[in-house]
Design a protein around this motif. Structure first.
Motif, PDB file in Angstrom:
ATOM      1  N   GLN A  85     -10.510  -2.083 -10.806  1.00 38.98           N
ATOM      2  CA  GLN A  85     -11.243  -0.688 -10.350  1.00 38.98           C
ATOM      3  C   GLN A  85     -10.526   0.079 -11.050  1.00 38.98           C
ATOM      4  O   GLN A  85      -9.462   0.544 -11.331  1.00 38.98           O
ATOM      5  CB  GLN A  85     -11.405  -0.613  -8.712  1.00 38.98           C
ATOM      6  CG  GLN A  85     -11.972  -1.438  -8.088  1.00 38.98           C
ATOM      7  CD  GLN A  85     -11.322  -1.605  -6.672  1.00 38.98           C
ATOM      8  OE1 GLN A  85     -10.297  -0.635  -6.263  1.00 38.98           O
ATOM      9  NE2 GLN A  85     -11.826  -2.289  -5.820  1.00 38.98           N
ATOM     10  N   ARG A  86     -11.504   1.087 -11.734  1.00 37.31           N
ATOM     11  CA  ARG A  86     -10.974   2.350 -12.664  1.00 37.31           C
ATOM     12  C   ARG A  86     -10.498   3.531 -11.600  1.00 37.31           C
ATOM     13  O   ARG A  86     -11.119   3.754 -10.673  1.00 37.31           O
ATOM     14  CB  ARG A  86     -12.087   2.846 -13.487  1.00 37.31           C
ATOM     15  CG  ARG A  86     -12.582   1.986 -14.553  1.00 37.31           C
ATOM     16  CD  ARG A  86     -13.552   2.616 -15.619  1.00 37.31           C
ATOM     17  NE  ARG A  86     -13.183   3.689 -16.278  1.00 37.31           N
ATOM     18  CZ  ARG A  86     -13.432   4.863 -16.039  1.00 37.31           C
ATOM     19  NH1 ARG A  86     -14.522   5.298 -15.192  1.00 37.31           N
ATOM     20  NH2 ARG A  86     -13.030   5.784 -16.962  1.00 37.31           N
ATOM     21  N   GLY A  87      -9.123   3.685 -11.864  1.00 40.46           N
ATOM     22  CA  GLY A  87      -8.844   4.800 -10.995  1.00 40.46           C
ATOM     23  C   GLY A  87      -8.109   4.477  -9.836  1.00 40.46           C
ATOM     24  O   GLY A  87      -7.945   5.113  -8.808  1.00 40.46           O
ATOM     25  N   ARG A  88      -8.104   3.076  -9.693  1.00 44.01           N
ATOM     26  CA  ARG A  88      -7.632   2.578  -8.189  1.00 44.01           C
ATOM     27  C   ARG A  88      -6.107   2.979  -8.184  1.00 44.01           C
ATOM     28  O   ARG A  88      -5.161   2.859  -9.162  1.00 44.01           O
ATOM     29  CB  ARG A  88      -7.516   1.080  -8.344  1.00 44.01           C
ATOM     30  CG  ARG A  88      -6.874   0.253  -7.281  1.00 44.01           C
ATOM     31  CD  ARG A  88      -7.414   0.191  -5.898  1.00 44.01           C
ATOM     32  NE  ARG A  88      -6.692  -0.569  -4.897  1.00 44.01           N
ATOM     33  CZ  ARG A  88      -7.273  -1.955  -4.560  1.00 44.01           C
ATOM     34  NH1 ARG A  88      -8.091  -2.091  -4.911  1.00 44.01           N
ATOM     35  NH2 ARG A  88      -6.288  -2.359  -3.621  1.00 44.01           N
ATOM     36  N   MET A  89      -5.711   3.267  -6.995  1.00 41.05           N
ATOM     37  CA  MET A  89      -4.272   3.604  -6.597  1.00 41.05           C
ATOM     38  C   MET A  89      -3.958   3.152  -5.185  1.00 41.05           C
ATOM     39  O   MET A  89      -4.889   3.197  -4.142  1.00 41.05           O
ATOM     40  CB  MET A  89      -3.866   5.280  -6.448  1.00 41.05           C
ATOM     41  CG  MET A  89      -4.503   5.822  -7.588  1.00 41.05           C
ATOM     42  SD  MET A  89      -4.112   7.917  -7.531  1.00 41.05           S
ATOM     43  CE  MET A  89      -5.249   8.163  -6.191  1.00 41.05           C
ATOM     44  N   ASP A  90      -3.020   2.433  -4.975  1.00 45.71           N
ATOM     45  CA  ASP A  90      -2.679   2.130  -3.590  1.00 45.71           C
ATOM     46  C   ASP A  90      -1.390   2.844  -3.046  1.00 45.71           C
ATOM     47  O   ASP A  90      -0.438   2.970  -3.525  1.00 45.71           O
ATOM     48  CB  ASP A  90      -2.221   0.618  -3.617  1.00 45.71           C
ATOM     49  CG  ASP A  90      -3.401  -0.401  -3.814  1.00 45.71           C
ATOM     50  OD1 ASP A  90      -4.289  -0.034  -3.985  1.00 45.71           O
ATOM     51  OD2 ASP A  90      -2.856  -1.456  -4.168  1.00 45.71           O
TER      52      ASP A  90
END
Length: 208
Positions: free
Chosen positions: A173-178
């Motif tokens: 996913q583009r821009g994914r941050m956990d």
């Protein structure tokens, strides 16, 4: 856009607090929605409050029940049935996008989602980190208002967040941050501007 978000966050800073980084975000695909019985009741409008103040107490109680349908067992049963299709959708989303949350509703990640949903604001939120804490903002303006009305819905001390991991391994996913918490729970977020995910994570980590 980043500067606009900083301007939205600045009024919520405390005396002497330094803003490190901000990022507009949405929840990642498949992030579960907290059950209604964990959320605070919706705040009545000013018009609703004026009407309720003029009603006899039994009738006012009936009006409050309409604002907060969780008081009704029938409504609670209907809500559980309504969530069944969502559960099926979440299985498909997880197969496509990977896991989106770790931890139950009592975890730090669960508290974040409950607080966010309880604010009943916009889909897009603002995540901010300072030299002291993390906090989240959401736009709670009405449809007829042209200027955003920001509300702080969540905050934790800086040590409560272990890390923000941009572009986690195995996720496309583009821009994914956990957003990972020190209790081991985490939740998947998507930066509204995908290119800002890495810079936000780096800025938050650099200050630690």
């Amino acid at each position: 856009m980043t500067e606009d978000r900083r301007e939205q966050a600045r009024p919520f800073l405390r005396a002497g607090e330094h803003l490190v980084a901000v990022c507009a975000y949405e929840l990642g695909p498949g992030v579960p929605t907290p059950p209604e019985d964990l959320l605070p009741p919706a705040e009545p409008s000013s018009l609703h409050r004026r009407i309720e103040a003029k009603l006899p107490r039994p009738l006012a109680q009936l009006v409050r029940n309409q604002i907060d349908p969780r008081r009704s067992r029938t409504a609670a049963a209907a809500a559980s049935v309504d969530r069944l299709p969502d559960a099926v959708d979440q299985v498909g989303t997880r197969l496509m996008h990977g896991k989106s949350m770790e931890g139950g509703w009592q975890s730090a990640a669960g508290h974040f989602l409950i607080s966010r949903a309880g604010a009943r604001g916009s889909v897009t939120g603002v995540l901010a980190v300072t030299d002291r804490r993390w906090f989240g903002l959401t736009d709670v303006s009405h449809l007829w208002q042209s200027t955003p009305v920001m509300k702080e819905y969540w905050e934790v001390p800086r040590p409560a967040v272990a890390a923000v991991r941009a572009r986690p391994t195995g996720v496309l996913q583009r821009g994914r941050m956990d957003l990972e918490f020190t209790d081991g729970s985490w939740v998947a977020l998507l930066a509204s501007v995908p290119a800002q995910a890495v810079s936000f994570a780096e800025a938050a980590a650099h200050y630690r």
